[in-house]
Design a protein around this motif. Structure first.
Motif, PDB file in Angstrom:
ATOM      1  N   ALA A  28       0.807  -1.221   0.000  1.00 54.29           N
ATOM      2  CA  ALA A  28       0.000   0.000   0.000  1.00 54.29           C
ATOM      3  C   ALA A  28       0.838   1.268   0.000  1.00 54.29           C
ATOM      4  CB  ALA A  28      -0.938   0.012   1.204  1.00 54.29           C
ATOM      5  N   GLY A  29       2.141   1.148   0.111  1.00 53.14           N
ATOM      6  CA  GLY A  29       2.992   2.328   0.163  1.00 53.14           C
ATOM      7  C   GLY A  29       3.355   2.663   1.594  1.00 53.14           C
ATOM      8  N   SER A  30       4.159   3.690   1.744  1.00 55.67           N
ATOM      9  CA  SER A  30       4.613   4.064   3.082  1.00 55.67           C
ATOM     10  C   SER A  30       3.638   5.027   3.738  1.00 55.67           C
ATOM     11  CB  SER A  30       5.997   4.706   2.993  1.00 55.67           C
ATOM     12  OG  SER A  30       5.894   5.947   2.338  1.00 55.67           O
ATOM     13  N   ARG A  44      -0.140   5.655   1.650  1.00 54.10           N
ATOM     14  CA  ARG A  44      -1.074   4.803   2.374  1.00 54.10           C
ATOM     15  C   ARG A  44      -2.203   5.624   3.001  1.00 54.10           C
ATOM     16  NH1 ARG A  44       0.005  -0.562   5.204  1.00 54.10           N
ATOM     17  NH2 ARG A  44       1.972  -0.294   4.133  1.00 54.10           N
ATOM     18  N   VAL A  45      -1.865   6.786   3.518  1.00 52.76           N
ATOM     19  CA  VAL A  45      -2.887   7.656   4.102  1.00 52.76           C
ATOM     20  C   VAL A  45      -3.856   8.125   3.015  1.00 52.76           C
ATOM     21  CG1 VAL A  45      -3.296   9.810   5.349  1.00 52.76           C
ATOM     22  CG2 VAL A  45      -1.335   8.388   5.931  1.00 52.76           C
ATOM     23  N   GLY A  46      -3.329   8.411   1.834  1.00 51.99           N
ATOM     24  CA  GLY A  46      -4.196   8.800   0.720  1.00 51.99           C
ATOM     25  C   GLY A  46      -5.161   7.694   0.341  1.00 51.99           C
ATOM     26  N   TRP A  47      -4.661   6.443   0.300  1.00 54.03           N
ATOM     27  CA  TRP A  47      -5.550   5.316  -0.003  1.00 54.03           C
ATOM     28  C   TRP A  47      -6.593   5.133   1.088  1.00 54.03           C
ATOM     29  CZ3 TRP A  47      -6.443   3.847  -4.516  1.00 54.03           C
ATOM     30  CH2 TRP A  47      -5.452   3.784  -5.490  1.00 54.03           C
ATOM     31  N   LEU A  50      -9.308   7.638   0.465  1.00 60.27           N
ATOM     32  CA  LEU A  50     -10.154   7.226  -0.658  1.00 60.27           C
ATOM     33  C   LEU A  50     -11.112   6.109  -0.273  1.00 60.27           C
ATOM     34  CD1 LEU A  50      -7.781   7.297  -3.739  1.00 60.27           C
ATOM     35  CD2 LEU A  50      -9.864   8.585  -3.423  1.00 60.27           C
ATOM     36  N   VAL A  51     -10.609   5.118   0.438  1.00 57.65           N
ATOM     37  CA  VAL A  51     -11.467   4.003   0.846  1.00 57.65           C
ATOM     38  C   VAL A  51     -12.503   4.477   1.854  1.00 57.65           C
ATOM     39  CG1 VAL A  51     -11.495   1.763   2.014  1.00 57.65           C
ATOM     40  CG2 VAL A  51      -9.750   2.252   0.315  1.00 57.65           C
ATOM     41  N   LEU A  52     -12.129   5.369   2.743  1.00 54.19           N
ATOM     42  CA  LEU A  52     -13.067   5.875   3.734  1.00 54.19           C
ATOM     43  C   LEU A  52     -14.192   6.676   3.074  1.00 54.19           C
ATOM     44  CD1 LEU A  52     -13.546   6.005   6.795  1.00 54.19           C
ATOM     45  CD2 LEU A  52     -12.315   8.153   6.789  1.00 54.19           C
ATOM     46  N   LEU A  53     -13.848   7.485   2.084  1.00 60.69           N
ATOM     47  CA  LEU A  53     -14.860   8.319   1.443  1.00 60.69           C
ATOM     48  C   LEU A  53     -15.695   7.561   0.406  1.00 60.69           C
ATOM     49  CD1 LEU A  53     -12.894  11.644   0.925  1.00 60.69           C
ATOM     50  CD2 LEU A  53     -14.615  11.141   2.658  1.00 60.69           C
TER      51      LEU A  53
END
Length: 71
Positions: A28-30, A44-47, A50-53
Motif C-alpha cells: 500500500a505504500g509508506s 497509504r494515508v491517501g488510499w 479514498l477508501v473511507l470516502l
C-alpha cells in the motif's frame, strides 16, 4: 434476514474490511510522504482517505492499482 444484521454486514464488508486491507497490505505504500514532496501525507494515508470516502469503490481502485504495479 434481520435488518440490523444486514446493516452490520454492509458496514463490515463495505467499509471495515477494505480499510483493514489497506492498513495491513505491504504493497500500500509508506505512511510517510516521498522525499521532496509538497504533500504532508503518504500514499497509504491517501488510499485510506479514498477508501473511507468511497467505500467499496475506493477499495476496488486500490486493489486494481496494486495489482497493476505488482504485475
Amino acid at each position: 434476514m434481520d435488518p440490523k444484521l444486514t446493516a452490520w454486514l454492509i458496514l463490515g464488508f463495505g467499509y471495515l474490511l477494505p480499510l483493514a486491507h489497506v492498513v495491513l497490505s505491504r504493497r500500500a505504500g509508506s505512511w510517510r510522504p516521498p522525499p521532496g514532496s509538497g504533500c504532508p501525507l503518504g500514499p497509504r494515508v491517501g488510499w485510506l482517505v479514498l477508501v473511507l470516502l468511497l467505500g467499496p469503490i475506493g477499495w476496488l481502485l486500490f486493489w486494481r492499482s496494486r495489482r497493476r504495479i505488482g504485475a
